[in-house]
Design an enzyme around this catalytic site. Structure first.
Site, PDB file in Angstrom:
ATOM      1  N   HIS A   1      -7.272  -6.213   0.683  1.00 60.83           N
ATOM      2  CA  HIS A   1      -6.191  -5.648   0.711  1.00 60.83           C
ATOM      3  C   HIS A   1      -4.883  -6.048   1.604  1.00 60.83           C
ATOM      4  O   HIS A   1      -3.631  -5.692   1.176  1.00 60.83           O
ATOM      5  CB  HIS A   1      -6.710  -4.083   1.233  1.00 60.83           C
TER       6      HIS A   1
ATOM      7  N   SER B   1       0.965  -1.287  -0.076  1.00 55.73           N
ATOM      8  CA  SER B   1       0.153  -0.045   0.029  1.00 55.73           C
ATOM      9  C   SER B   1       0.853   1.167  -0.027  1.00 55.73           C
ATOM     10  O   SER B   1       1.837   1.689  -0.953  1.00 55.73           O
ATOM     11  CB  SER B   1      -0.850  -0.049   1.320  1.00 55.73           C
TER      12      SER B   1
ATOM     13  N   GLU C   1      -2.165  14.296  12.046  1.00 53.27           N
ATOM     14  CA  GLU C   1      -2.028  15.503  11.286  1.00 53.27           C
ATOM     15  C   GLU C   1      -1.552  15.739  10.056  1.00 53.27           C
ATOM     16  O   GLU C   1      -2.213  15.952   9.068  1.00 53.27           O
ATOM     17  CB  GLU C   1      -1.699  16.716  12.198  1.00 53.27           C
TER      18      GLU C   1
END
Length: 297
Positions: free
Chosen positions: A276, A121, A217
């Site tokens: 996945h 990924s 963040e």
């Protein structure tokens, strides 16, 4: 045996300078982030395997697989925490070029002349970027359930970020109680129990407070970029395998032209009955595919 560093066959690499790693065209990329890693010793001096995990993952995702592959292949295996994940340093920047420079810096630190990169990924896109920027460093490439294409149309990760950022945590709880409290808050957004447990691996206690160790963040600020891939014109021509989940949408026929343009010496395979997280769902099939690619029984 678990080690924290390695000198491969006594070979030293020429260093580009303190804190600097050279990218495409020889341009200095600035100071990379120091990455946390584990090294599993091997019996031979064949090119080592380096594992890069996906978004919200950590080096521990591949540790049992790394141990098994080291035993089967005799190779040294390195598992890495990407920047803003696990025990690695944090940075407000999450471009694939910057994350690739982290890997190049780690290879320099471990004095690895070459490696075989295996990335899942997010880690797969970092691996592809590294191979395209510095092909002389990457002997072979394994890309797990991702392509050099846009992935935002079907990814659930933005939803996960929203759920994780909304969580409130009490600090006067045991670790198990805190995990249960957070899992209940994730439940409306993340129905799959396995995915909730995966996300909860990021919950840690620091200075008496429960926090997410992943830099939410930075991930949130770069999500649009993370779902894309940098533009490259020069292909990586060494052997490459794209290993997709049979039930996953991340590698489909529409991606084949771009895969073949950038990785002309590649094969595309799918592991039946997996989504996945192929390595977690069918670890033996995953390892068998890697061993077949390496030419190891």
């Amino acid at each position: 045996m678990l080690l924290r560093g390695w000198r491969w066959a006594g070979v030293c690499l020429l260093r580009p300078g303190p804190g600097l790693v050279r990218g495409a065209g020889g341009a200095a990329a600035g100071k990379p982030v120091d990455l946390a890693y584990d090294v599993i010793d091997g019996k031979n001096t064949e090119t080592p395997l380096v594992f890069l995990h996906g978004l919200f993952g950590s080096k521990s995702n591949f540790y049992s697989i790394a141990k098994s592959l080291s035993r089967r292949t005799g190779r040294m295996v390195v598992t890495v925490d990407n920047r803003n994940h696990g025990d690695s340093g944090h940075s407000p920047v999450m471009t694939y070029e910057a994350m690739s420079f982290d890997i190049q810096n780690l290879m320099d630190k471990l004095q690895l002349p070459k490696c075989i990169l295996i990335g899942h990924s997010l880690g797969g896109k970092i691996a592809m970027t590294t191979a395209l920027l510095r092909p002389e460093l990457i002997e072979k490439l394994v890309v797990v359930d991702v392509t050099p294409s846009q992935t935002s149309s079907y990814t659930p990760f933005p939803k996960f970020i929203t759920a994780m950022r909304a969580v409130t945590m009490d600090n006067d709880l045991s670790r198990s109680a805190a995990r249960n409290q957070v899992e209940q808050q994730l439940l409306p957004y993340v129905e799959d129990t396995r995915i909730r447990q995966f996300l909860l691996t990021n919950l840690v206690e620091r200075d008496g407070h429960y926090v997410w160790r992943v830099n939410l963040e930075a991930v949130a600020n770069h999500m649009d970029y993370i779902m894309t891939f940098p533009k490259f014109n020069t292909p990586y021509t060494a052997p490459t395998v794209f290993l997709g989940g049979g039930n996953s949408p991340y590698i489909s026929s529409k991606d084949y032209p771009e895969i073949k343009r950038l990785f002309p010496n590649s094969v595309i395979q799918h592991v039946p009955g997996t989504g996945h997280w192929i390595h977690a769902e069918k670890p033996h099939d995953f390892m068998n595919a890697i061993c077949a690619f390496l030419g190891t029984s």
